[in-house]
Design a protein around this motif. Structure first.
Motif, PDB file in Angstrom:
ATOM      1  N   UNK A 110     -40.900 -38.686 -14.773  1.00 45.26           N
ATOM      2  CA  UNK A 110     -41.530 -39.082 -13.557  1.00 45.26           C
ATOM      3  C   UNK A 110     -42.917 -38.169 -13.267  1.00 45.26           C
ATOM      4  N   UNK A 111     -43.578 -37.601 -14.307  1.00 43.70           N
ATOM      5  CA  UNK A 111     -44.290 -37.173 -13.863  1.00 43.70           C
ATOM      6  C   UNK A 111     -46.221 -37.347 -13.814  1.00 43.70           C
ATOM      7  N   UNK A 112     -46.236 -38.113 -15.665  1.00 43.65           N
ATOM      8  CA  UNK A 112     -46.900 -38.797 -15.953  1.00 43.65           C
ATOM      9  C   UNK A 112     -47.482 -40.667 -15.940  1.00 43.65           C
ATOM     10  N   UNK A 113     -46.036 -41.407 -16.055  1.00 45.31           N
ATOM     11  CA  UNK A 113     -45.972 -42.621 -15.955  1.00 45.31           C
ATOM     12  C   UNK A 113     -46.672 -43.417 -14.522  1.00 45.31           C
ATOM     13  N   UNK A 114     -46.327 -42.848 -13.399  1.00 46.66           N
ATOM     14  CA  UNK A 114     -46.584 -43.227 -12.060  1.00 46.66           C
ATOM     15  C   UNK A 114     -47.946 -43.099 -12.030  1.00 46.66           C
ATOM     16  N   UNK A 115     -49.001 -41.763 -11.787  1.00 45.02           N
ATOM     17  CA  UNK A 115     -50.459 -42.135 -11.453  1.00 45.02           C
ATOM     18  C   UNK A 115     -51.031 -42.920 -12.902  1.00 45.02           C
ATOM     19  N   UNK A 116     -50.945 -43.143 -13.517  1.00 40.29           N
ATOM     20  CA  UNK A 116     -51.707 -44.253 -14.496  1.00 40.29           C
ATOM     21  C   UNK A 116     -51.218 -45.472 -14.231  1.00 40.29           C
ATOM     22  N   UNK A 117     -50.214 -45.429 -13.923  1.00 42.43           N
ATOM     23  CA  UNK A 117     -49.837 -47.085 -13.219  1.00 42.43           C
ATOM     24  C   UNK A 117     -50.562 -47.614 -12.096  1.00 42.43           C
ATOM     25  N   UNK A 118     -50.725 -46.820 -10.701  1.00 47.88           N
ATOM     26  CA  UNK A 118     -51.226 -46.452  -9.709  1.00 47.88           C
ATOM     27  C   UNK A 118     -53.143 -46.540  -9.997  1.00 47.88           C
ATOM     28  N   UNK A 119     -53.081 -46.073 -10.980  1.00 45.10           N
ATOM     29  CA  UNK A 119     -54.685 -45.886 -10.977  1.00 45.10           C
ATOM     30  C   UNK A 119     -55.092 -47.102 -11.680  1.00 45.10           C
ATOM     31  N   UNK A 120     -54.673 -47.480 -12.369  1.00 42.17           N
ATOM     32  CA  UNK A 120     -54.609 -49.183 -13.731  1.00 42.17           C
ATOM     33  C   UNK A 120     -55.037 -50.289 -11.895  1.00 42.17           C
ATOM     34  N   UNK A 121     -53.664 -50.276 -11.141  1.00 42.89           N
ATOM     35  CA  UNK A 121     -53.536 -51.016 -10.143  1.00 42.89           C
ATOM     36  C   UNK A 121     -54.866 -51.377  -9.339  1.00 42.89           C
ATOM     37  N   UNK A 122     -55.293 -49.932  -9.234  1.00 39.12           N
ATOM     38  CA  UNK A 122     -56.436 -49.346  -7.940  1.00 39.12           C
ATOM     39  C   UNK A 122     -57.319 -50.258  -8.442  1.00 39.12           C
ATOM     40  N   UNK A 123     -58.076 -50.126 -10.043  1.00 42.24           N
ATOM     41  CA  UNK A 123     -59.319 -50.657 -10.956  1.00 42.24           C
ATOM     42  C   UNK A 123     -58.960 -51.825 -10.845  1.00 42.24           C
TER      43      UNK A 123
ATOM     44  N   UNK B 254     -60.568 -42.095 -22.718  1.00 45.80           N
ATOM     45  CA  UNK B 254     -60.737 -41.413 -21.701  1.00 45.80           C
ATOM     46  C   UNK B 254     -59.312 -42.477 -20.746  1.00 45.80           C
ATOM     47  N   UNK B 255     -58.205 -41.517 -20.420  1.00 42.52           N
ATOM     48  CA  UNK B 255     -58.225 -42.148 -18.868  1.00 42.52           C
ATOM     49  C   UNK B 255     -57.906 -41.909 -17.881  1.00 42.52           C
ATOM     50  N   UNK B 256     -57.302 -43.167 -16.911  1.00 39.74           N
ATOM     51  CA  UNK B 256     -57.689 -42.897 -15.708  1.00 39.74           C
ATOM     52  C   UNK B 256     -56.848 -41.702 -14.655  1.00 39.74           C
ATOM     53  N   UNK B 257     -57.500 -40.939 -14.075  1.00 45.97           N
ATOM     54  CA  UNK B 257     -56.221 -39.736 -13.673  1.00 45.97           C
ATOM     55  C   UNK B 257     -55.891 -41.073 -12.484  1.00 45.97           C
ATOM     56  N   UNK B 258     -57.144 -40.680 -11.860  1.00 40.31           N
ATOM     57  CA  UNK B 258     -56.327 -41.282 -10.459  1.00 40.31           C
ATOM     58  C   UNK B 258     -57.935 -41.962  -9.720  1.00 40.31           C
ATOM     59  N   UNK B 259     -58.293 -42.878  -8.907  1.00 39.31           N
ATOM     60  CA  UNK B 259     -59.182 -43.190  -8.047  1.00 39.31           C
ATOM     61  C   UNK B 259     -58.411 -43.797  -7.445  1.00 39.31           C
ATOM     62  N   UNK B 260     -60.035 -43.976  -6.320  1.00 39.52           N
ATOM     63  CA  UNK B 260     -59.534 -44.532  -4.273  1.00 39.52           C
ATOM     64  C   UNK B 260     -60.909 -45.556  -4.325  1.00 39.52           C
ATOM     65  N   UNK B 261     -61.053 -45.494  -3.427  1.00 41.05           N
ATOM     66  CA  UNK B 261     -62.553 -46.641  -2.837  1.00 41.05           C
ATOM     67  C   UNK B 261     -63.555 -45.672  -3.412  1.00 41.05           C
ATOM     68  N   UNK B 262     -63.027 -45.038  -2.896  1.00 39.49           N
ATOM     69  CA  UNK B 262     -63.920 -43.781  -3.155  1.00 39.49           C
ATOM     70  C   UNK B 262     -64.956 -43.252  -4.962  1.00 39.49           C
ATOM     71  N   UNK B 263     -63.787 -43.285  -4.466  1.00 36.19           N
ATOM     72  CA  UNK B 263     -63.458 -41.829  -6.344  1.00 36.19           C
ATOM     73  C   UNK B 263     -62.967 -42.146  -7.350  1.00 36.19           C
TER      74      UNK B 263
END
Lengths: 1124, 166
Positions: free
Chosen positions: A868-881, A906-915
């Protein structure tokens, strides 16, 4: 049912007398075994039997070695061989044929073969190695009976070293569809666990599966393993308490199939096993105990008293209740139960009741009062075992008031007992309580006299020693001391006047010592009379030379006055040419001292007063000798454990300088040992001359440096027992005679100690405080280097060293002791070296267990996180992008110095509007770098950027070249961290937090990153020879069969190449069907891999000094091979 | 050594009356105070088990009873001569009760069933010389019996915090 059988069986003999003839003839006509047995029954003497069997064995030997014997005949012959062995005649020629039969025969022959193997061979018999292949084959058989037989044989006896070879197959059987196979496999694994716990550490989760097996029989079998494992480590299995309680609850309430009932009791043996497990788990653990109370109560209630087996359950229940954290309600019920047991007319129950009472008595002494009448009755019970148990119970409740009665009862029993084992045990107990609670002197001395004469020479050595110590140290009351000693003297004089031939040696030694030390207290006793009595002892033929030594020492102390001296002279004449060196030395001493009253007065002052005796603990009077010897090139002294270690290292490549090596050391000491008489006179003359000595020492700087190292921190520990040993020498001079090799040997370590380890005041204080420790008697195992256990017997009397020495007897023979004792010590020194051996092994056994548990806990903790630790951040980050395409994609490139190295995407760990935060890791030569790319997408600058990571298995450190504090708007930055493995895991999960300030607001962002172990694996380039030397040094290993890649010509090379490519192993060499490879985790954490093609699979064996590394690496090997 | 143990054990056991308890402390002979002899006396036979402290005394007594009852069933009215002439079979039965020193099975029916399979195997070997191929295949196909235990089996519900694969 049982009654019926019993009746039938009782009726049997009468039937037999009629029947036997016909049955026997019928059987004998068909088989040679029958003929053999009939032949034996017709014999009339042991001698005839021997002749018959020898004849039989000879014909058997012919038969089995003949090539024409069919398997069927062989089987028949084997049964006869078994029969002969059963009668106690060796049939070793048939062992190899038994193995052959198991190997080649049909299933029935096999069965006989296996049985014969089980009965013939001991667990470590070398022929068992020949059985391994057969077992392997049978384990793989499709015939269930063959599998069963193989598992039975494996659990009965199997060579420890070969366990890895069959472990995977046995493991596989845990998933077998037949419960009987699963059950037998579990028991086989139990056996493996007992033999080699670390071999099965990787399958602990399979044990859990067995515990959850749908068949209760398999679950029952797994309890054997759990009981053992929980015994070894109760803390590791606390989480299972609830499960065991649930199981017991269900069993007690009859949820099991009727099949499991025995006399209407549901699965009694299962209940017993569970109760035992629970009692260990609940011991000193309130929380776990509380879970159990309910089910224990239920068990007590359910077990209505109607059958033997319910008592068995009740007994376990009661024991459990008193072992776990107490609950008053349950205690009350259990006490009632014990009561029922004790008053039961059934003798077995009475016995168990007494046992339970003995067990409980420390917690609940009142219970004994309730049953005192029953206990008294039991004392006169005709059954010796009941009596014995009652005495054991009484022993536990002894106090100052009842001691005389209890001791009387015990001695009464001792008079009747003929069993050595019981006698030794009981004699020790009598001595213990007599010493502890003795009401008066007369009683004490008389009791001890009985103890010594009953105990004979099998008595534990510390009984006489502590008795003498007690006499010499005495109590606080000087008057009492004198009375006690006087009484002892009187008693012994009268004993010696009587028949002395029957007295045991130990007792005579005690008598001799006491008379030597204290007979002068009795002023009306003529020393010459004592001398005569003692010299009479020397004439007894049965007397041992050790006892003679004691007697001579006593005479040395006594010889004053004309008559005594002439007596002494004549004794000396007899023994000064004795072949026993110790005896001869004593005779010489006696002669010298008897001729020179002045010297004797000096050495053995009659009225020494109360001045404290100064004992040179560091034996500085020997310093001159030591430094002389060192200057002459002798090797410095090493304590035995160090010598032992070096001996062990000797097998490996020795880089130590030559002068430190063992042989020289030993030889120099044996030489000095032989020469000691002359050396002694010199050294004692120089005694205390340490200033001159240290000057000498400093001139020989080089040598003394070696000495210093030997006596560094390590030597310090072992130096503490000598202190106490010498203290003993001081008080009890005869005790330092050769009957105490360990003590004597230890004093030697002091003798050789150079002057620069002076006796610190602190040590004395330590000794004082250790002497104050309680009155315990246990002779516990002495761990190497720990002085406490060995010193235990000196602690019985709580006294400071000062007070004990002030209470010393007036005559203390100090001076002769160091001289002579050092002499003896030297000759006994090797003894101590050997006595150290078992302790070392004891220490090395311990760690694996703790490791096992650490592994278990670790996997349990770490396992849920990856999913449960890995996949979730990946998914959200992709959506974000995807959602924010308007932002420019941040430029991410590796820093130039890392460009050439292998790295991940290089994989995206987390992202937001600003970062946006992404990362990759780069596999450097000896570490892994984590690169974190941060893109500031906002219109304001980021400041005070800080990353923090939480991970247990990795060490994260910032690579200092690229510190990061701020990122300007719309720009990127890279941050590099270097990762090293702290504890191996299959995957490493990192959770990081990025905190920063933007537009004067502080924010935080969380991300996680996962790396496989394989990122940390680097090839280890070594040669086959190096591989060979390391292989056995590594203690952590794991073994498993893996799939073989079978595309190309050479499956083994192909497979190894895949491992090389994907995991970065270094393939050391491939020979035929075997291949070896090596890799490392960091600079000094190697892992070696050995694989071998075996029946289409690849048997992989990994070894490493790092725990868990083989297991984790194996997982990756498996993954890699499955993927291709 | 083994002979000595047997001899001394018999010496100890045979001296004991019927009105004393069925346990014995073997002492140094069998390895110290942790070990015990537990025996049952049937007519001229003594069944002696040597156990360590991890076994329940009364439990073992009943296990001996189970063993003897099983012998009785397997040999149909067992007598000493059965045991003497078929000591190999006695061993096979014992192996089904105790395996590698641990109690394997306490259910008599189950033990008897296991032993019976082996017996059947033996009978089938009687015809082996006549038709080897057939007999061999018969042995191969023979399955171990499993006494139906499906009654109520769903009720026992063991919850164990299981370990995930890794």
């Amino acid at each position: 049912m049982s009654d019926v059988v019993e009746k039938t069986l009782t009726a049997l003999p009468s039937l037999l007398s009629l029947d036997s003839q016909t049955v026997a003839t019928k059987l004998s006509s068909t088989s040679k075994l029958g003929a053999l047995i009939r032949g034996i029954t017709e014999l009339r003497s042991k001698h005839e039997e021997e002749k018959l069997i020898q004849r039989e064995l000879a014909s058997l030997k012919d038969q089995v070695s003949s090539p024409h014997t069919s398997m069927r005949q062989m089987k028949e012959a084997m049964v006869r061989a078994i029969y002969c062995e059963m009668l106690g005649y060796e049939a070793s020629f048939s062992y190899i044929h038994a193995i052959k039969l198991a190997q080649q025969g049909s299933i029935l022959d096999k069965r006989v073969g296996y049985l014969a193997v089980c009965l013939f061979l001991k667990e470590n018999h070398e022929l068992l190695l020949l059985l391994v292949n057969t077992v392997l084959k049978d384990l793989q058989s499709t015939n269930l009976i063959e599998v069963c037989m193989a598992l039975t044989v494996v659990s009965q006896m199997f060579p420890k070293d070969m366990i890895p070879a069959i472990l995977p197959l046995v493991e596989e059987k845990l998933n077998h569809s037949k419960e009987i196979i699963r059950r037998k496999a579990v028991l086989a694994l139990y056996k493996f666990y007992v033999m080699a716990p670390n071999q099965v550490q990787h399958i602990h989760n399979k044990f859990r599966k067995a515990l959850c097996d749908k068949d209760p029989g398999v679950m029952f079998a797994s309890l054997h393993i759990y009981l053992q494992m929980i015994k070894d480590n109760p803390e590791g299995y606390k989480d299972l308490t609830g499960s065991f309680v649930t199981i017991l609850k269900q069993v007690v309430s009859g949820k099991l199939p009727m099949d499991f009932n025995y006399h209407t009791v549901p699965a009694p043996w299962l209940q017993i096993q569970l109760l035992r497990i629970l009692s260990i788990l609940g011991k000193n653990d309130k929380h776990s105990s509380e879970i159990m109370y309910e089910v224990l109560d239920e068990s007590l209630k359910r077990a209505e008293i109607n059958h033997n087996i319910t008592y068995a359950i009740l007994y376990e229940c009661v024991k459990c209740i008193y072992t776990i954290y107490p609950n008053s309600d349950l205690h009350e019920k259990a006490a009632k139960c014990i009561g029922n047991f004790v008053i039961s007319s059934k003798i077995n129950l009475k016995y168990l009741g007494l046992k339970a009472l003995t067990f409980v008595i420390q917690q609940d002494p009142k219970l004994a009062l309730q049953h005192q009448m029953t206990i008294i009755e039991c004392l006169d019970h005709p059954d010796i075992l009941i009596k014995r148990e009652t005495l054991e119970l009484l022993f536990r409740i002894t106090n100052a008031q009842n001691v005389t009665v209890i001791v009387e009862k015990m001695l009464e029993f001792l008079h009747q007992s003929k069993d050595d084992y019981t006698t030794i045990d009981l004699v020790g107990k009598v001595a213990e309580i007599a010493e502890k609670y003795a009401p008066e002197n007369k009683w004490f001395i008389e009791t001890m006299n009985t103890v010594f004469s009953l105990g004979g020479d099998m008595i534990q050595a510390d009984i006489p020693n502590s008795f003498l110590k007690l006499l010499s140290e005495g109590f606080d009351n000087e008057e009492e001391n004198k009375k006690l000693r006087l009484f002892a003297v009187d008693s012994y004089v009268s004993l010696l006047e009587g028949e002395t031939r029957k007295l045991p040696q130990r007792f005579l030694q005690v008598i001799a010592w006491v008379l030597g030390e204290y007979s002068h207290l009795r002023t009306d006793l003529d020393p010459a009379k004592v001398m005569t009595l003692l010299s009479k002892l020397l004439d007894i033929r049965q007397i041992s030379s050790e006892t003679k030594t004691w007697v001579l020492m006593a005479m040395t102390k006594l010889c004053s006055g004309e008559a005594s001296i002439s007596k002494a002279q004549s004794v000396c004449e007899d023994y000064r040419s004795s072949s026993d060196t110790v005896l001869r030395q004593r005779a010489h001493e006696l002669q010298l001292l008897s001729q020179d009253p002045a010297l004797r007065g000096q050495l053995l002052p009659l009225h020494r007063g109360s001045e404290t005796l100064e004992v040179d603990f560091s034996l500085s009077f020997l310093d001159a000798f030591v430094s002389e010897a060192l200057a002459a090139g002798a090797a410095p002294y090493k304590p035995p454990h160090q010598r032992h270690e070096e001996l062990a290292q000797e097998k490996a490549l020795s880089l130590e300088p030559y002068e430190l090596s063992l042989p020289i050391n030993m030889s120099s000491y044996s030489v000095s040992g032989r020469q000691s008489p002359t050396l002694m006179s010199g050294s004692s003359g120089l005694s205390g001359d340490s200033t001159e000595l240290s000057a000498k020492g400093s001139s020989a700087t080089l040598k003394l440096e070696g000495v210093k190292r030997v006596w560094g921190k390590e030597g310090y520990l072992s130096k503490e027992d000598p202190v106490e040993e010498v203290a003993q020498v001081e008080t009890l001079s005869p005790l330092s005679s050769p009957n105490q090799p360990p003590g004597a040997g230890r004093t030697l370590s002091n003798a050789a100690a150079p002057s620069e380890t002076p006796e610190p005041q602190q040590e004395k204080l330590q000794l004082a405080s250790s002497l104050f420790v309680g009155l315990s008697l246990q002779t516990s195992v002495c761990l190497m280097g720990q002085p406490e256990p060995t010193a235990q017997r000196f602690r019985r009397k709580a006294k400071t060293p000062n007070s004990s020495s002030s209470a010393l007897p007036e005559r203390v023979s100090v001076a002769p002791v160091p001289t002579s004792s050092v002499d003896n010590m030297l000759s006994h020194d090797p003894l101590e070296a050997t006595s150290m051996l078992p302790e070392v092994t004891h220490e090395t056994i311990l760690p694996p267990n703790t490791e096992v548990n650490a592994l278990l806990i670790d996997t349990a903790n770490s396992s849920p996180s990856p999913s449960n630790g890995v996949e979730i951040p990946f998914e959200t980050s992709e959506n974000e992008i995807a959602k924010t395409p308007k932002h420019e994609c941040p430029v991410r490139s590796l820093p130039p110095d890392l460009l050439g190295l292998p790295h991940t995407k290089i994989t995206s760990l987390c992202s937001s509007q600003t970062l946006d935060v992404s990362a990759c890791h780069v596999e450097k030569d000896d570490s892994v770098s984590l690169l974190i790319f941060t893109s500031n997408l906002s219109d304001s600058d980021m400041e005070n950027i800080h990353f923090s990571f939480s991970t247990e298995q990795l060490q994260v450190s910032l690579s200092s070249e690229r510190p990061l504090h701020e990122i300007l708007k719309h720009s990127n930055a890279v941050c590099e961290y270097s990762l090293t493995v702290h504890a191996p895991a299959i995957h490493f999960q990192m959770v990081g937090t990025l905190s920063y300030e933007s537009s004067s607001q502080s924010r935080e962002m969380e991300f996680s990153y996962k790396l496989p172990l394989s990122s940390f694996i680097r090839p280890l380039v070594i040669s086959t020879e190096q591989y060979g030397t390391h292989w056995l040094d590594f203690s952590n290993d794991t073994k498993q069969n893996l799939a073989l890649v079978s595309e190309g010509q050479d499956p083994l090379t192909d497979t190894l190449n895949i491992l090389k490519r994907k995991l970065g192993l270094h393939v050391v060499e491939v020979i035929g069907l075997e291949g070896i490879a090596a890799c490392r985790l960091a600079q000094d954490q190697p892992c070696l891999l050995h694989c071998r093609v075996n029946a289409g699979t690849l048997a992989v064996w990994l070894r490493s000094p790092v725990p868990k590394l083989p297991d984790c690496l194996l997982y990756h090997c498996q993954r890699v091979l499955e993927e291709t | 050594m083994q002979q000595q143990i047997i001899r001394e054990t018999f010496h100890l056991v045979s001296k004991r009356d019927d009105n004393v308890c069925n346990f014995l402390e073997g002492g140094s002979l069998i390895g110290g105070s942790d070990y015990k002899l537990i025996y049952r006396h049937y007519a001229t036979l003594y069944f002696v088990f040597c156990v360590d402290s991890s076994e329940s005394e009364l439990g073992i007594l009943d296990l001996i009873q189970v063993f003897v009852e099983t012998l009785d069933k397997c040999f149909e009215n067992v007598c000493e001569l059965d045991l003497i002439f078929h000591m190999d079979k006695v061993h096979y039965i014992l192996q089904e009760v105790v395996m590698g020193g641990m109690v394997l099975e306490t259910n008599m029916n189950e033990i008897v069933a296991q032993v019976e399979v082996q017996n059947r195997m033996e009978k089938s070997e009687g015809g082996l010389s006549a038709a080897p191929a057939r007999a061999v295949s018969a042995v191969k196909n023979m399955n171990l019996p499993e006494i139906p235990r499906n009654i109520n089996i769903g009720d026992i519900n063991i919850k164990v915090p299981s370990l995930s694969p890794f």
